[in-house]
Design a protein around this motif. Structure first.
Motif, PDB file in Angstrom:
ATOM      1  N   MET A   1      59.255  36.869  51.321  1.00  0.00           N
ATOM      2  CA  MET A   1      59.259  37.095  52.762  1.00  0.00           C
ATOM      3  C   MET A   1      59.766  35.834  53.461  1.00  0.00           C
ATOM      4  SD  MET A   1      56.081  38.058  55.276  1.00  0.00           S
ATOM      5  CE  MET A   1      55.993  39.736  54.659  1.00  0.00           C
ATOM      6  N   ILE A   2      60.652  35.988  54.415  1.00  0.00           N
ATOM      7  CA  ILE A   2      61.198  34.865  55.163  1.00  0.00           C
ATOM      8  C   ILE A   2      60.327  34.611  56.398  1.00  0.00           C
ATOM      9  CG2 ILE A   2      63.206  33.976  56.378  1.00  0.00           C
ATOM     10  CD1 ILE A   2      63.604  34.329  53.389  1.00  0.00           C
ATOM     11  N   VAL A   3      59.808  33.387  56.525  1.00  0.00           N
ATOM     12  CA  VAL A   3      58.955  33.040  57.664  1.00  0.00           C
ATOM     13  C   VAL A   3      59.421  31.701  58.234  1.00  0.00           C
ATOM     14  CG1 VAL A   3      56.983  34.243  56.672  1.00  0.00           C
ATOM     15  CG2 VAL A   3      57.252  31.787  56.284  1.00  0.00           C
ATOM     16  N   LEU A   4      58.923  31.384  59.407  1.00  0.00           N
ATOM     17  CA  LEU A   4      59.208  30.084  59.993  1.00  0.00           C
ATOM     18  C   LEU A   4      58.622  28.976  59.123  1.00  0.00           C
ATOM     19  CD1 LEU A   4      58.416  30.778  63.758  1.00  0.00           C
ATOM     20  CD2 LEU A   4      60.656  30.753  62.637  1.00  0.00           C
ATOM     21  N   GLU A   5      59.390  27.927  58.933  1.00  0.00           N
ATOM     22  CA  GLU A   5      58.901  26.785  58.160  1.00  0.00           C
ATOM     23  C   GLU A   5      58.181  25.818  59.086  1.00  0.00           C
ATOM     24  OE1 GLU A   5      60.418  23.286  55.077  1.00  0.00           O
ATOM     25  OE2 GLU A   5      61.880  24.589  56.058  1.00  0.00           O
ATOM     26  N   ALA A   6      56.998  25.376  58.682  1.00  0.00           N
ATOM     27  CA  ALA A   6      56.220  24.450  59.491  1.00  0.00           C
ATOM     28  C   ALA A   6      56.738  23.026  59.340  1.00  0.00           C
ATOM     29  CB  ALA A   6      54.756  24.497  59.072  1.00  0.00           C
ATOM     30  N   GLN A   7      56.527  22.216  60.374  1.00  0.00           N
ATOM     31  CA  GLN A   7      56.751  20.786  60.238  1.00  0.00           C
ATOM     32  C   GLN A   7      55.784  20.230  59.197  1.00  0.00           C
ATOM     33  OE1 GLN A   7      56.740  18.530  63.927  1.00  0.00           O
ATOM     34  NE2 GLN A   7      57.733  20.208  65.048  1.00  0.00           N
ATOM     35  N   LYS A   8      56.157  19.071  58.618  1.00  0.00           N
ATOM     36  CA  LYS A   8      55.323  18.471  57.570  1.00  0.00           C
ATOM     37  C   LYS A   8      55.177  16.975  57.794  1.00  0.00           C
ATOM     38  CE  LYS A   8      56.364  21.645  53.745  1.00  0.00           C
ATOM     39  NZ  LYS A   8      57.138  22.607  54.541  1.00  0.00           N
ATOM     40  N   THR A   9      54.011  16.466  57.372  1.00  0.00           N
ATOM     41  CA  THR A   9      53.782  15.039  57.277  1.00  0.00           C
ATOM     42  C   THR A   9      53.199  14.749  55.904  1.00  0.00           C
ATOM     43  OG1 THR A   9      52.811  13.100  58.367  1.00  0.00           O
ATOM     44  CG2 THR A   9      51.439  15.094  58.263  1.00  0.00           C
ATOM     45  N   VAL A  10      52.981  13.487  55.568  1.00  0.00           N
ATOM     46  CA  VAL A  10      52.368  13.150  54.285  1.00  0.00           C
ATOM     47  C   VAL A  10      50.888  13.485  54.332  1.00  0.00           C
ATOM     48  CG1 VAL A  10      54.056  11.405  53.622  1.00  0.00           C
ATOM     49  CG2 VAL A  10      52.110  10.735  55.032  1.00  0.00           C
ATOM     50  N   GLU A 291      61.739  29.635  55.595  1.00  0.00           N
ATOM     51  CA  GLU A 291      61.531  29.474  54.155  1.00  0.00           C
ATOM     52  C   GLU A 291      61.031  30.785  53.571  1.00  0.00           C
ATOM     53  OE1 GLU A 291      58.330  26.825  53.148  1.00  0.00           O
ATOM     54  OE2 GLU A 291      57.130  27.424  54.872  1.00  0.00           O
ATOM     55  N   ASP A 292      61.163  30.884  52.246  1.00  0.00           N
ATOM     56  CA  ASP A 292      60.632  32.032  51.519  1.00  0.00           C
ATOM     57  C   ASP A 292      59.193  31.759  51.122  1.00  0.00           C
ATOM     58  OD1 ASP A 292      62.775  33.926  51.327  1.00  0.00           O
ATOM     59  OD2 ASP A 292      63.793  32.518  50.007  1.00  0.00           O
ATOM     60  N   VAL A 293      58.288  32.666  51.462  1.00  0.00           N
ATOM     61  CA  VAL A 293      56.902  32.565  51.014  1.00  0.00           C
ATOM     62  C   VAL A 293      56.499  33.913  50.431  1.00  0.00           C
ATOM     63  CG1 VAL A 293      56.316  30.845  52.769  1.00  0.00           C
ATOM     64  CG2 VAL A 293      55.929  33.263  53.245  1.00  0.00           C
ATOM     65  N   PRO A 294      55.492  33.927  49.548  1.00  0.00           N
ATOM     66  CA  PRO A 294      55.048  35.204  48.995  1.00  0.00           C
ATOM     67  C   PRO A 294      54.608  36.158  50.098  1.00  0.00           C
ATOM     68  CG  PRO A 294      54.112  33.375  47.762  1.00  0.00           C
ATOM     69  CD  PRO A 294      54.773  32.785  48.976  1.00  0.00           C
ATOM     70  N   ALA A 295      54.980  37.409  49.969  1.00  0.00           N
ATOM     71  CA  ALA A 295      54.585  38.409  50.964  1.00  0.00           C
ATOM     72  C   ALA A 295      53.072  38.523  51.011  1.00  0.00           C
ATOM     73  CB  ALA A 295      55.207  39.753  50.625  1.00  0.00           C
ATOM     74  N   THR A 300      52.231  41.060  59.182  1.00  0.00           N
ATOM     75  CA  THR A 300      53.521  41.214  59.838  1.00  0.00           C
ATOM     76  C   THR A 300      54.321  39.934  59.672  1.00  0.00           C
ATOM     77  OG1 THR A 300      52.764  40.318  61.954  1.00  0.00           O
ATOM     78  CG2 THR A 300      52.440  42.681  61.567  1.00  0.00           C
ATOM     79  N   TRP A 301      55.631  39.992  59.987  1.00  0.00           N
ATOM     80  CA  TRP A 301      56.489  38.808  59.904  1.00  0.00           C
ATOM     81  C   TRP A 301      55.919  37.693  60.767  1.00  0.00           C
ATOM     82  CZ3 TRP A 301      59.289  35.532  62.944  1.00  0.00           C
ATOM     83  CH2 TRP A 301      60.280  34.788  62.320  1.00  0.00           C
ATOM     84  N   ALA A 302      55.508  38.012  61.995  1.00  0.00           N
ATOM     85  CA  ALA A 302      54.983  36.973  62.906  1.00  0.00           C
ATOM     86  C   ALA A 302      53.692  36.390  62.374  1.00  0.00           C
ATOM     87  CB  ALA A 302      54.764  37.563  64.293  1.00  0.00           C
ATOM     88  N   GLU A 303      52.801  37.246  61.815  1.00  0.00           N
ATOM     89  CA  GLU A 303      51.534  36.754  61.279  1.00  0.00           C
ATOM     90  C   GLU A 303      51.761  35.827  60.100  1.00  0.00           C
ATOM     91  OE1 GLU A 303      49.745  40.457  60.478  1.00  0.00           O
ATOM     92  OE2 GLU A 303      48.736  40.623  62.410  1.00  0.00           O
ATOM     93  N   ALA A 304      52.737  36.175  59.255  1.00  0.00           N
ATOM     94  CA  ALA A 304      53.049  35.326  58.116  1.00  0.00           C
ATOM     95  C   ALA A 304      53.583  33.987  58.574  1.00  0.00           C
ATOM     96  CB  ALA A 304      54.073  36.008  57.209  1.00  0.00           C
ATOM     97  N   GLY A 305      54.382  33.995  59.663  1.00  0.00           N
ATOM     98  CA  GLY A 305      54.903  32.744  60.195  1.00  0.00           C
ATOM     99  C   GLY A 305      53.800  31.839  60.703  1.00  0.00           C
ATOM    100  N   VAL A 306      52.821  32.403  61.407  1.00  0.00           N
ATOM    101  CA  VAL A 306      51.695  31.624  61.890  1.00  0.00           C
ATOM    102  C   VAL A 306      50.898  31.081  60.717  1.00  0.00           C
ATOM    103  CG1 VAL A 306      49.523  31.726  63.134  1.00  0.00           C
ATOM    104  CG2 VAL A 306      51.575  32.805  64.105  1.00  0.00           C
ATOM    105  N   ALA A 307      50.698  31.899  59.700  1.00  0.00           N
ATOM    106  CA  ALA A 307      49.939  31.459  58.534  1.00  0.00           C
ATOM    107  C   ALA A 307      50.614  30.274  57.860  1.00  0.00           C
ATOM    108  CB  ALA A 307      49.769  32.609  57.540  1.00  0.00           C
ATOM    109  N   ALA A 308      51.954  30.328  57.759  1.00  0.00           N
ATOM    110  CA  ALA A 308      52.694  29.215  57.141  1.00  0.00           C
ATOM    111  C   ALA A 308      52.536  27.959  57.974  1.00  0.00           C
ATOM    112  CB  ALA A 308      54.163  29.588  56.999  1.00  0.00           C
ATOM    113  N   ALA A 309      52.566  28.096  59.297  1.00  0.00           N
ATOM    114  CA  ALA A 309      52.474  26.936  60.172  1.00  0.00           C
ATOM    115  C   ALA A 309      51.105  26.306  60.147  1.00  0.00           C
ATOM    116  CB  ALA A 309      52.833  27.334  61.602  1.00  0.00           C
ATOM    117  N   GLU A 310      50.062  27.087  59.801  1.00  0.00           N
ATOM    118  CA  GLU A 310      48.705  26.570  59.823  1.00  0.00           C
ATOM    119  C   GLU A 310      48.238  26.054  58.466  1.00  0.00           C
ATOM    120  OE1 GLU A 310      46.520  29.853  61.388  1.00  0.00           O
ATOM    121  OE2 GLU A 310      46.793  29.232  63.474  1.00  0.00           O
ATOM    122  N   ARG A 311      49.071  26.196  57.430  1.00  0.00           N
ATOM    123  CA  ARG A 311      48.629  25.759  56.111  1.00  0.00           C
ATOM    124  C   ARG A 311      48.387  24.260  56.090  1.00  0.00           C
ATOM    125  NH1 ARG A 311      52.659  29.191  53.961  1.00  0.00           N
ATOM    126  NH2 ARG A 311      53.972  27.381  53.643  1.00  0.00           N
TER     127      ARG A 311
END
Length: 311
Positions: A1-10, A291-295, A300-311
């Motif tokens: 699944m294609i979702v928004l990629e979150a910003q990253k820090t160390v 980025e690609d993340v496991p479905a 939904t696409w938007a929910e997956a994007g939020v989940a990626a951003a909050e990891r």
């Protein structure tokens, strides 16, 4: 699944010690987590008066002789940033404060691998805002004689590089590399800087390359490689030039979506290319990085994007 990629820090503070390539003096680098939208910023902790913060951006590059040098408005500089910048690009790190207690980063083994291991020790942490990327819309290039540095439209980020030296130890080599967090370590991270014995002797006579040795560079003498262990890769020379380009281009301030094409390019051409790119507003645009993340079941696409951003 294609979702928004979150910003990253160390994931946590981490440091490494070494010597500067040119000064030969000890230096410590500490990576510190930084907040969202902070960007990559160097801090000269040995400078205790005035502005000691240096943004890692192409317009702050003031010298490209032998390495990439960043300078802030107060004249405070930090040298040899390209290998660490390449590691940040490889790991998709957007926000970090780089504390360095001297005028140049340590050369370590001459590659980005020690910096990569440093980051791997603490991992990365996703941040809520999505990354934005610079999408190349048309070819732009900078030429200097027969040397060329260019950016072209493409998916993801890739580097095509060609070198051509008279020495039979190097000769003409061509490399093509698709850069992702998974491929960076295998393709480019371990490729070491290189130079010629007569150049090293010339530099040392002028007080430069005082920290250089066979432990942190591949040294070529005529048609022979002086390092007793030989090369790490059959095409290590072109891989290192691609590594340098990756670090130099990450000074754009965001990841690039496109393809870099270099022929005998170096730090100077890489930096001039970014100036050419940003001077032509029709050549690029900002887009959301994905980025690609496991479905996720039922997401939904938007929910997956939020989940990626909050990891």
């Amino acid at each position: 699944m294609i979702v928004l990629e979150a910003q990253k820090t160390v994931g946590a503070a981490v440091h490494i010690d070494g010597v500067g390539l040119h000064t030969g003096k000890p230096v410590r680098v500490t990576l510190l987590p930084a907040p969202s939208d902070h960007g990559i910023v160097f801090r000269r902790s040995d400078v205790t008066e005035g502005d000691n913060l240096i943004p890692a951006l192409y317009e702050h590059v003031k010298d490209t002789t032998l390495c990439t040098v960043l300078v802030n408005g107060a004249g405070v500089a930090v040298r040899t940033v390209e290998h660490l910048m390449a590691a940040f690009a490889g790991f998709h790190i957007d926000n970090v404060l780089v504390d360095v207690d001297g005028p140049e980063l340590p050369i370590l083994d001459g590659s980005a691998e020690p910096f990569a291991r440093m980051i791997e020790r603490v991992g990365t942490r996703d941040q809520r805002p999505p990354r934005r990327a610079i999408k190349i819309l048309k070819r732009v290039e900078y030429r200097d004689g027969d040397k060329v540095a260019a950016l072209e439209p493409g998916d993801g980020f890739a580097i095509d590089f060609e070198i051509d030296f008279e020495s039979r130890a190097i000769e003409r080599r061509v490399g093509s590399y698709e850069i992702t967090p998974d491929s960076f370590g295998d393709l480019l991270s371990g490729a070491r800087t290189f130079g010629f014995r007569h150049e090293v002797e010339f530099l040392r006579e002028r007080g430069l390359a005082l920290g250089g040795s066979l432990d942190n560079a591949v040294v070529v003498d005529g048609d022979e490689i002086m390092n007793p262990e030989g090369l790490r890769f059959d095409d290590e020379f072109v891989r290192h030039k691609a590594l340098d380009a990756l670090g130099d281009l990450y000074l754009a301030g965001a990841p690039i979506i496109g393809r870099f094409v270099g022929y005998k390019s170096g730090h100077g051409l890489n930096n001039r290319l970014l100036h050419v790119l940003f001077a032509d507003r029709s050549a690029w645009t900002y887009v959301a990085a994905v980025e690609d993340v496991p479905a996720q079941s039922g997401a939904t696409w938007a929910e997956a994007g939020v989940a990626a951003a909050e990891r």
